[in-house]
Design a protein around this motif. Structure first.
Motif, PDB file in Angstrom:
ATOM      1  N   UNK A  88      39.532   2.767 -67.755  1.00 27.21           N
ATOM      2  CA  UNK A  88      39.781   2.812 -69.036  1.00 27.21           C
ATOM      3  C   UNK A  88      41.035   3.511 -69.391  1.00 27.21           C
ATOM      4  N   UNK A  89      40.887   4.764 -68.779  1.00 29.90           N
ATOM      5  CA  UNK A  89      42.374   5.441 -69.108  1.00 29.90           C
ATOM      6  C   UNK A  89      43.475   4.863 -68.567  1.00 29.90           C
ATOM      7  N   UNK A  90      43.436   4.450 -67.348  1.00 29.97           N
ATOM      8  CA  UNK A  90      44.805   3.907 -66.882  1.00 29.97           C
ATOM      9  C   UNK A  90      45.083   2.414 -67.657  1.00 29.97           C
ATOM     10  N   UNK A  91      44.086   1.652 -67.971  1.00 29.83           N
ATOM     11  CA  UNK A  91      44.438   0.636 -68.825  1.00 29.83           C
ATOM     12  C   UNK A  91      45.002   1.016 -70.090  1.00 29.83           C
ATOM     13  N   UNK A 145      48.863  -0.038 -71.064  1.00 31.56           N
ATOM     14  CA  UNK A 145      49.169  -0.791 -72.203  1.00 31.56           C
ATOM     15  C   UNK A 145      50.176  -0.099 -73.162  1.00 31.56           C
ATOM     16  N   UNK A 146      50.314   1.208 -73.261  1.00 31.09           N
ATOM     17  CA  UNK A 146      51.042   2.098 -73.941  1.00 31.09           C
ATOM     18  C   UNK A 146      52.527   1.824 -73.217  1.00 31.09           C
ATOM     19  N   UNK A 184      46.094   1.089 -77.439  1.00 33.15           N
ATOM     20  CA  UNK A 184      46.240   1.772 -76.322  1.00 33.15           C
ATOM     21  C   UNK A 184      45.937   3.315 -76.445  1.00 33.15           C
ATOM     22  N   UNK A 185      46.397   3.890 -77.433  1.00 30.89           N
ATOM     23  CA  UNK A 185      46.334   5.231 -77.716  1.00 30.89           C
ATOM     24  C   UNK A 185      44.826   5.303 -78.054  1.00 30.89           C
ATOM     25  N   UNK A 186      44.228   4.679 -78.835  1.00 30.90           N
ATOM     26  CA  UNK A 186      42.762   4.685 -79.136  1.00 30.90           C
ATOM     27  C   UNK A 186      42.014   4.541 -77.648  1.00 30.90           C
ATOM     28  N   UNK A 234      38.594   7.326 -73.808  1.00 32.53           N
ATOM     29  CA  UNK A 234      38.398   7.572 -72.444  1.00 32.53           C
ATOM     30  C   UNK A 234      38.325   9.065 -72.200  1.00 32.53           C
ATOM     31  N   UNK A 235      39.129   9.684 -73.024  1.00 32.89           N
ATOM     32  CA  UNK A 235      39.272  11.322 -73.070  1.00 32.89           C
ATOM     33  C   UNK A 235      37.965  11.796 -73.631  1.00 32.89           C
ATOM     34  N   UNK A 236      37.364  11.548 -74.665  1.00 35.32           N
ATOM     35  CA  UNK A 236      36.237  11.850 -75.273  1.00 35.32           C
ATOM     36  C   UNK A 236      34.992  11.396 -74.259  1.00 35.32           C
ATOM     37  N   UNK A 237      35.169  10.474 -73.606  1.00 31.26           N
ATOM     38  CA  UNK A 237      33.893  10.162 -72.760  1.00 31.26           C
ATOM     39  C   UNK A 237      33.900  11.123 -71.467  1.00 31.26           C
TER      40      UNK A 237
END
Length: 100
Positions: A6-9, A13-14, A81-83, A88-91
């Motif tokens: 999810x982080x990589x995606x 995207x960004x 993408x930032x969201x 992912x960071x929060x997870x």
């Protein structure tokens, strides 16, 4: 879904949004330069007369509008993408808190 994917995606995207912004800005700048160069420098035709070849204003305007729309789409893509990156960071933070 894997958190890392999810982080990589989100990052991918960004990066795509950033590439789109760069491409659209370059196209807008190129059109402005082409319009200025074409209207400022007349061409010499075979019979010795000069004629300025201008880009049709409506075609140039349409191209600029298209690129501005592309910039707006890229902006929304970057925000989404930032969201995704933030989620992912929060997870990851939640998982670290659970394991500790």
């Amino acid at each position: 879904m894997n958190i890392q994917s999810a982080f990589n995606i989100g990052v991918e995207g960004f990066q795509r949004a950033q590439q789109q912004v760069t491409e659209s800005a370059s196209n807008i700048a190129r059109q402005a330069v082409d319009s200025a160069n074409v209207s400022a420098s007349p061409e010499v035709v075979q019979d010795g007369q000069t004629s300025a070849t201008l880009l049709p204003a409506d075609r140039t305007q349409q191209s600029v509008v298209t690129e501005l729309v592309n910039l707006t789409v890229a902006e929304h893509q970057a925000k989404a993408s930032a969201k995704t990156i933030s989620a992912a960071d929060e997870m990851i933070g939640s998982i670290i808190d659970i394991k500790v």
